[in-house]
Scaffold this active site. Structure first.
Site: not given
Ligand code: 0RA
Length: 645
Positions: A428, A507, A509, A511
């Protein structure tokens, strides 16, 4: 000893061995001892309650996650029988709870429809729990028995009187058996909602009593069953017709229930069930459904001259674009096959479903000419778009060949030419991509950075896929292409796959997991073969760096973080420092290698078809379709397919 006594002791020994066998090889009975197996315990008990509902005796089921992650399930069915089982000379309740496969009904007439894939009975739950308490209310009395690791603590006892009926079970999954003991509310809610749609008229209550849950609860109830299920699945989409089409029928002891609805989107979302079990790989019931769909609409279109202007052949797929459907059958003796036993094999079911659905659809089309026309127009658009996508696909592939298999500029390839040892990391963002390039072992690890959010393939037309830069890069980097099989179905050619491990690295998280889901959905819709062969993985970066002085360790969850803190903090948790990693970008190249890329230390999860179906399922619910400029696309791209509607 009399003959009878011998028999009694022999069978009771067998019974004990039975539950011991479950404890020795839990995987054989409940699939696994991970979180999936843990949740399976709940389904075993709930399935029994649903059987009571199907037999017309139960209206309410309560499921509670208790404070300590024990589970409470209560129903108002007939209650497990408590009379003395003649052969075994003990309470039927004890037999049901302690003898393998005795969970079903004793009389052969009432066939057990719910469950069936595992359908191993509540005795397995008992075998795999450190503690179980069952209460039965029946014939004005309340009975109780408790167990430890499957063994009764005492005989069944009458503990009071009651005017109610039903069974309640509390069980504590055994820490000696399960890798995790923590229940996930969303997994329970998702399946219980599904069960409420599949079993209309049944109230299902779910409550989470754990401290951190804040009294979370849900009530699932569906009057309209599958009809409401179809609406629920399409809540974020625009339906083509006002109401879903609903079909119900029974033939040769096979019950068929179907709801379907077309929307303005392009994906097929057909969910299928046999005896309430999701058949992810479809099977004979789905074949029958598809057959009926294609045959009926084709016939209708032909006899009303609706296809006359179309220059291309309509294919079976065209009847399923933008289709949301649920096919639920109840089959007395289901045969499951396929890799994950998620496919119905009973051959007689094809014709039964096809006939029932075909008849109902024919009647619907005759009675609803406006809707019929709208659906046929959609089918024609689908055929046209399919042709356009095929051309676009060919173009991409021809380009690949012409450029001598030229690789994308953004790819940092590995030096090894052996696919078996090579890994491709899909990373990403360009910045994390840069770190990964520095941190990797360039001999066998390649990096392809993906910029921002990749295209949501659930919403996009197929031809768009081949215009998307990130997706094109994935195709060329992987070295795969499409071919059409003898049925004209698009398939992926993996012969030239350049990496046997494809790793999604995002990540840790919200997102990141969104992007992971997008990428998963792409692979599921367009490269499902890659998942089936086990080539797709998800990298798990750590969540924390735990530090004290010079000592630094990584933790992948809160439990680990605590343990490490206690260990390196010498018992004093406060003296250590935590760093929460929000993104890959917060790690330097060396840290990224150590924690997430080094085969000796990293955690990789292999993506299964189930993960991917789940991702796609959530997507199909969470993500709506934008009303697309479809006409415009056809006007600019599909010169060869002139249509006039
Ligand atoms: C054996 C026979 C009958 C019902 C059940 C078991 C039964 C088991 C469970 C487990 C949870 N809830 C349950 N409810 C019922 C048939 C009872 C009869 O014929 O009266």
């Amino acid at each position: 000893m009399t003959q009878n006594n011998n028999e009694y002791s022999a069978s009771s020994i067998q019974a004990l061995e039975g539950l011991e066998a479950v404890r020795r090889r839990p995987g054989m009975y409940i699939g696994s001892t991970d979180t999936k197996g843990l949740h399976h315990l709940v389904w075993e008990v709930v399935d029994n309650a649903i059987d009571e509902h199907l037999a017309g005796h139960c209206t309410d089921v309560y499921v509670k996650i208790l404070k300590d992650n024990s589970i409470f399930v209560k129903d108002n069915g007939r209650g497990i029988p408590v009379d003395i089982h003649e052969k075994l000379q003990k309470s039927a309740l004890e037999v049901v709870m302690t003898v393998l496969h005795a969970g079903g009904k004793f009389d052969k007439d009432s066939y057990k429809v719910s469950g069936g894939l595992h359908g191993v009975g509540v005795s397995c739950v008992n075998a795999l729990s450190s503690y179980v308490r069952v209460e039965v209310e029946r014939d004005g009395k309340k009975y109780m028995q408790e167990y430890q690791r499957g063994k009764p603590i005492a005989d069944v006892a009458q503990i009071g009187e009651t005017s109610n009926r039903g069974t309640s079970v509390i069980f504590t999954p055994d820490f000696e058996i399960f890798e995790t003991l923590i229940y996930n509310y969303d997994i329970l809610a998702h399946r219980l909602r599904e069960l409420s749609y599949l079993n209309s008229g049944l109230n299902i209550y779910l409550t989470d009593e754990r401290e951190e849950a804040d009294g979370r609860s849900d009530h699932f109830y569906s009057e309209g069953g599958l009809l409401e299920f179809a609406k629920y699945l399409d809540q974020t989409r625009t339906p083509l017709c006002e109401k879903p089409i609903y079909v119900k029928g029974k033939q040769e002891n096979v019950e068929v229930e179907v709801a379907l609805q077309y929307n303005t989107g392009y994906q097929e979302n057909v969910f299928s069930y046999v005896n309430n079990i999701n058949t992810r790989e479809g099977g004979t019931h789905v074949s029958g459904f598809r057959r009926a769909l294609a045959r009926t609409f084709k016939q209708y279109g032909d006899s009303n001259g609706l296809f006359s202007k179309l220059k291309i052949e309509i294919s079976g797929d065209d009847f399923r674009e933008g289709l949301t459907g649920i096919v639920s059958v109840k089959v007395p003796e289901p045969q499951f096959k396929g890799q994950t036993k998620g496919e119905l094999g009973n051959s007689e079911v094809v014709a039964i479903v096809s006939r029932i659905v075909g008849d109902a659809l024919t009647a619907y089309l005759d009675q609803n000419p406006k809707e019929a026309r709208r659906i046929i127009e959609k089918v024609i658009l689908a055929a046209t778009a399919r042709e356009a996508a095929r051309k676009a696909r060919e173009l991409v592939q021809r380009k690949n060949v012409l450029s001598g298999g030229g690789l994308p500029g953004k790819l940092a390839d590995c030096s090894s030419k052996s696919p078996a040892e090579s890994e491709l990391f899909l990373v990403e963002g360009d910045s994390a991509g840069g770190t990964a390039k520095q941190g990797r072992n360039r001999h066998f690890q390649a990096i392809l950075p993906l910029r921002g959010k990749i295209l949501n393939v659930e919403k996009a037309l197929e031809y768009k896929i081949y215009e998307n830069e990130e997706i094109k890069n994935m195709f060329t980097a992987l070295g795969v292409n499409f071919f059409e099989d003898e049925d004209g179905v698009r398939r992926l050619n993996l012969n030239k796959l350049r990496y046997h491990k494809v790793v999604i690295m995002c990540d840790a998280d919200v997102d990141g997991s969104h992007i992971t889901t997008l990428i998963l959905t792409f692979f599921y819709r367009y490269m499902v073969e890659l998942i089936e062969r086990g080539h797709l993985f998800i990298a798990r970066p750590p969540l924390y760096l735990v530090k004290k002085g010079k000592e630094a360790r990584y933790a992948w969850n809160d439990k680990e973080r605590k343990e490490i803190a206690i260990e390196i903090g010498g018992g004093k948790e406060d003296s250590v420092h935590f760093q929460r990693y929000k993104g890959l970008g917060e790690m330097n190249a060396e840290q990224l290698w150590e924690t997430t890329m080094d085969p000796a230390r990293r955690i990789l999860s292999r993506v299964t078809i189930e993960n991917a179906t789940e991702a796609s399922y959530y997507f199909s619910i969470l993500m709506g379709d934008d009303v697309p400029p479809r006409r415009e696309f056809i006007e600019t791209h599909a010169h060869y397919a002139k249509i006039d509607i």
